[in-house]
Design a protein around this motif. Sequence first.
Motif, PDB file in Angstrom:
ATOM      1  N   ILE A  89       2.690  13.796  12.938  1.00 20.11           N
ATOM      2  CA  ILE A  89       3.958  13.048  12.866  1.00 20.11           C
ATOM      3  C   ILE A  89       4.554  13.176  11.463  1.00 20.11           C
ATOM      4  N   GLN A  90       3.689  13.157  10.435  1.00 16.32           N
ATOM      5  CA  GLN A  90       4.198  13.319   9.055  1.00 16.32           C
ATOM      6  C   GLN A  90       4.836  14.698   8.862  1.00 16.32           C
ATOM      7  N   ILE A  91       4.189  15.733   9.414  1.00 11.05           N
ATOM      8  CA  ILE A  91       4.754  17.089   9.274  1.00 11.05           C
ATOM      9  C   ILE A  91       6.125  17.143   9.950  1.00 11.05           C
ATOM     10  N   THR A 132     -10.805   0.885   8.306  1.00 10.86           N
ATOM     11  CA  THR A 132      -9.512   0.367   7.834  1.00 10.86           C
ATOM     12  C   THR A 132      -8.493   1.506   7.659  1.00 10.86           C
ATOM     13  N   ARG A 133      -8.973   2.761   7.500  1.00 12.33           N
ATOM     14  CA  ARG A 133      -8.024   3.886   7.443  1.00 12.33           C
ATOM     15  C   ARG A 133      -7.162   3.902   8.697  1.00 12.33           C
ATOM     16  N   PHE A 134      -7.807   3.626   9.848  1.00 10.43           N
ATOM     17  CA  PHE A 134      -7.094   3.766  11.120  1.00 10.43           C
ATOM     18  C   PHE A 134      -6.039   2.655  11.308  1.00 10.43           C
ATOM     19  N   GLY A 185     -10.407   4.510  -1.794  1.00  8.72           N
ATOM     20  CA  GLY A 185      -9.665   5.041  -0.649  1.00  8.72           C
ATOM     21  C   GLY A 185      -9.342   3.942   0.355  1.00  8.72           C
ATOM     22  N   GLN A 186     -10.318   3.074   0.593  1.00  3.78           N
ATOM     23  CA  GLN A 186     -10.098   1.980   1.554  1.00  3.78           C
ATOM     24  C   GLN A 186      -9.192   0.914   0.957  1.00  3.78           C
ATOM     25  N   ILE A 187      -9.255   0.724  -0.348  1.00  7.69           N
ATOM     26  CA  ILE A 187      -8.353  -0.252  -0.981  1.00  7.69           C
ATOM     27  C   ILE A 187      -6.914   0.208  -0.771  1.00  7.69           C
ATOM     28  N   PRO A 233     -15.526  11.327 -11.763  1.00 12.03           N
ATOM     29  CA  PRO A 233     -14.074  11.300 -11.556  1.00 12.03           C
ATOM     30  C   PRO A 233     -13.668  12.436 -10.620  1.00 12.03           C
ATOM     31  N   ASP A 234     -12.570  12.240  -9.918  1.00 15.59           N
ATOM     32  CA  ASP A 234     -12.165  13.185  -8.880  1.00 15.59           C
ATOM     33  C   ASP A 234     -10.639  13.127  -8.760  1.00 15.59           C
ATOM     34  N   THR A 235     -10.013  14.303  -8.751  1.00 14.63           N
ATOM     35  CA  THR A 235      -8.543  14.371  -8.711  1.00 14.63           C
ATOM     36  C   THR A 235      -7.927  13.572  -7.578  1.00 14.63           C
ATOM     37  N   CYS A 236      -8.581  13.531  -6.403  1.00 13.61           N
ATOM     38  CA  CYS A 236      -7.911  12.849  -5.281  1.00 13.61           C
ATOM     39  C   CYS A 236      -7.785  11.351  -5.540  1.00 13.61           C
ATOM     40  N   TYR A 237      -8.648  10.813  -6.403  1.00 11.11           N
ATOM     41  CA  TYR A 237      -8.534   9.380  -6.726  1.00 11.11           C
ATOM     42  C   TYR A 237      -7.344   9.101  -7.630  1.00 11.11           C
ATOM     43  N   SER A 238      -6.730  10.186  -8.147  1.00 12.04           N
ATOM     44  CA  SER A 238      -5.455  10.010  -8.841  1.00 12.04           C
ATOM     45  C   SER A 238      -4.444   9.478  -7.839  1.00 12.04           C
ATOM     46  N   TRP A 239      -4.721   9.708  -6.572  1.00 10.25           N
ATOM     47  CA  TRP A 239      -3.852   9.100  -5.552  1.00 10.25           C
ATOM     48  C   TRP A 239      -4.389   7.750  -5.094  1.00 10.25           C
ATOM     49  N   TRP A 240      -5.612   7.696  -4.629  1.00  4.96           N
ATOM     50  CA  TRP A 240      -6.118   6.455  -4.006  1.00  4.96           C
ATOM     51  C   TRP A 240      -6.061   5.272  -4.980  1.00  4.96           C
ATOM     52  N   VAL A 241      -6.424   5.500  -6.238  1.00  3.93           N
ATOM     53  CA  VAL A 241      -6.404   4.399  -7.215  1.00  3.93           C
ATOM     54  C   VAL A 241      -4.979   4.119  -7.678  1.00  3.93           C
ATOM     55  N   VAL A 284      -6.809  22.453  -0.730  1.00  8.35           N
ATOM     56  CA  VAL A 284      -5.451  21.931  -0.487  1.00  8.35           C
ATOM     57  C   VAL A 284      -5.403  20.397  -0.562  1.00  8.35           C
ATOM     58  N   TRP A 285      -6.507  19.735  -0.216  1.00 11.33           N
ATOM     59  CA  TRP A 285      -6.588  18.252  -0.308  1.00 11.33           C
ATOM     60  C   TRP A 285      -6.402  17.816  -1.754  1.00 11.33           C
ATOM     61  N   HIS A 286      -7.199  18.403  -2.673  1.00 11.06           N
ATOM     62  CA  HIS A 286      -7.102  17.984  -4.075  1.00 11.06           C
ATOM     63  C   HIS A 286      -5.804  18.471  -4.725  1.00 11.06           C
ATOM     64  N   THR A 287      -5.303  19.621  -4.239  1.00 12.52           N
ATOM     65  CA  THR A 287      -4.008  20.104  -4.747  1.00 12.52           C
ATOM     66  C   THR A 287      -2.925  19.075  -4.416  1.00 12.52           C
ATOM     67  N   PHE A 309       3.561   5.336   1.815  1.00 16.79           N
ATOM     68  CA  PHE A 309       3.570   6.333   2.891  1.00 16.79           C
ATOM     69  C   PHE A 309       3.008   7.686   2.474  1.00 16.79           C
ATOM     70  N   CYS A 310       2.880   7.919   1.166  1.00 17.26           N
ATOM     71  CA  CYS A 310       2.457   9.227   0.666  1.00 17.26           C
ATOM     72  C   CYS A 310       3.368  10.326   1.201  1.00 17.26           C
ATOM     73  N   LEU A 311       4.648  10.055   1.166  1.00 11.28           N
ATOM     74  CA  LEU A 311       5.713  10.985   1.563  1.00 11.28           C
ATOM     75  C   LEU A 311       6.819  10.841   0.524  1.00 11.28           C
TER      76      LEU A 311
HETATM   77  C1  FPP Z   1     -11.660   9.266   0.053  1.00  7.64           C
HETATM   78  O1  FPP Z   1     -12.027  10.393   0.743  1.00  7.64           O
HETATM   79  C2  FPP Z   1     -10.444   8.714   0.672  1.00  7.64           C
HETATM   80  C3  FPP Z   1     -10.407   7.776   1.639  1.00  7.64           C
HETATM   81  C4  FPP Z   1     -11.634   7.141   2.185  1.00  7.64           C
HETATM   82  C5  FPP Z   1      -9.097   7.345   2.216  1.00  7.64           C
HETATM   83  C6  FPP Z   1      -8.580   8.347   3.190  1.00  7.64           C
HETATM   84  C7  FPP Z   1      -7.371   7.841   3.890  1.00  7.64           C
HETATM   85  C8  FPP Z   1      -6.761   8.487   4.875  1.00  7.64           C
HETATM   86  C9  FPP Z   1      -7.242   9.814   5.391  1.00  7.64           C
HETATM   87  C10 FPP Z   1      -5.578   7.843   5.529  1.00  7.64           C
HETATM   88  C11 FPP Z   1      -4.338   8.697   5.516  1.00  7.64           C
HETATM   89  C12 FPP Z   1      -3.881   8.886   4.125  1.00  7.64           C
HETATM   90  C13 FPP Z   1      -2.616   9.239   3.763  1.00  7.64           C
HETATM   91  C14 FPP Z   1      -2.328   9.427   2.312  1.00  7.64           C
HETATM   92  C15 FPP Z   1      -1.504   9.440   4.703  1.00  7.64           C
HETATM   93  P1  FPP Z   1     -13.376  11.189   0.429  1.00  7.64           P
HETATM   94  O2  FPP Z   1     -14.324  10.289  -0.272  1.00  7.64           O
HETATM   95  O3  FPP Z   1     -13.818  11.845   1.684  1.00  7.64           O
HETATM   96  O4  FPP Z   1     -12.827  12.271  -0.563  1.00  7.64           O
HETATM   97  P2  FPP Z   1     -13.714  13.031  -1.621  1.00  7.64           P
HETATM   98  O5  FPP Z   1     -14.869  13.579  -0.858  1.00  7.64           O
HETATM   99  O6  FPP Z   1     -12.853  14.093  -2.214  1.00  7.64           O
HETATM  100  O7  FPP Z   1     -14.103  11.970  -2.610  1.00  7.64           O
END
Ligand code: FPP
Length: 325
Positions: A89-91, A132-134, A185-187, A233-241, A284-287, A309-311
């Motif tokens: 749906i996002q795409i 809680t993601r769902f 991520g859950q926060i 530390p992990d780049t994707c947490y630049s988003w979650w946090v 692509v996830w971390h990018t 919304f991350c959009l």
């Molecule tokens: C950590 O992933 C991230 C989460 C647990 C939250 C993920 C949330 C979604 C998929 C919901 C949809 C999100 C958006 C932005 C529309 P991980 O621990 O598996 O990642 P890692 O292995 O890189 O740390």
Amino acid sequence: MVTRFLREKHIAYVKSLDTRRDELEYWLSEHLRVSGIYWGVCALELMGARDALPRDEMIAYVKSCEHADGGFGAHPGHDAHILYTLSAIQILALQDALDEIDADLHAAYVCSLQDKATGAVRGDRDGDEFDTRFVYISMQALVLLGRFRDERHKFDIDAAVAYIALCRNYDGGFGMVPGAESHAGQIFTCLAALAIAGRLDEPGVVDRDLVCWWLSERQVPSGGLNGRPEKLPDTCYSWWVLSSLAILGRLDWIDKNKLREFILDAQDDEAGGIADRKGDVADVWHTHFGIAGLSLLGFDDLAPIDPVFCLPVSLVQNIRSRNKK
Ligand code: FPP
Ligand code: ZN
């Protein structure tokens, strides 16, 4: 140390993912293909490269993952799951192609996954995985479909908020299910769900000072952010946090310049793309989440991203004004 944002390399990197179909890595990622497309397309949009991937082919591919009784799988022939349903749906939203699908069919699918007794949401029709993601995903999907707070579709917002409240911990954070440890991520998913429901100020659920303290403690001396205490530390947490802090209006509780340095240093300065941290292989996830983080920080001339919304902000504004009509 890489200190410059490598826009052109990242655009080329995302485009290359579409043409590497003969490589093993491509087939190994089949189980999350539709989500991979969302991450790539959203990153391109933030970098001002909307037309870098073939639009019609992409829409046809997404539709080939659609199920006649609602929902989308990760790839044609895969079972429907709420994770891939949101990505699909996002795409389509990013491609301004939501009118290509039946919004009521998919809203009904999303609503069918909610356990009305607890407010929790399962990942798919046959499974018993609640997360809680769902809850967040179902709310975002309903908003994009224009079916949130819709008489015809019974998503119980009060029950969902009550479930999120149960997942709150003594440290102010939230976990995957009630009693599970706090995780950035859950926060994010819990705060974003509450934001969509307009319930961030629900009594006793979000202790802003406490959770922002926990989130700001995620920054380590390298400038990067981790997802839980004692983790790397992990780049994707630049988003979650960061998105969590942005939702609560406290982005200035971390050192933005040091975080930018950490993200830029995780770039692959030859092939493009961003890794979880310097020295690791880009994906692509971390990018996507690295670029999304830089956008939230206001660096590198990226299109602004909506923290809930991350959009792109512009797309979320369009959707909101469409839904008001
Ligand atoms: C950590 O992933 C991230 C989460 C647990 C939250 C993920 C949330 C979604 C998929 C919901 C949809 C999100 C958006 C932005 C529309 P991980 O621990 O598996 O990642 P890692 O292995 O890189 O740390
Ligand atoms: Zn990561």
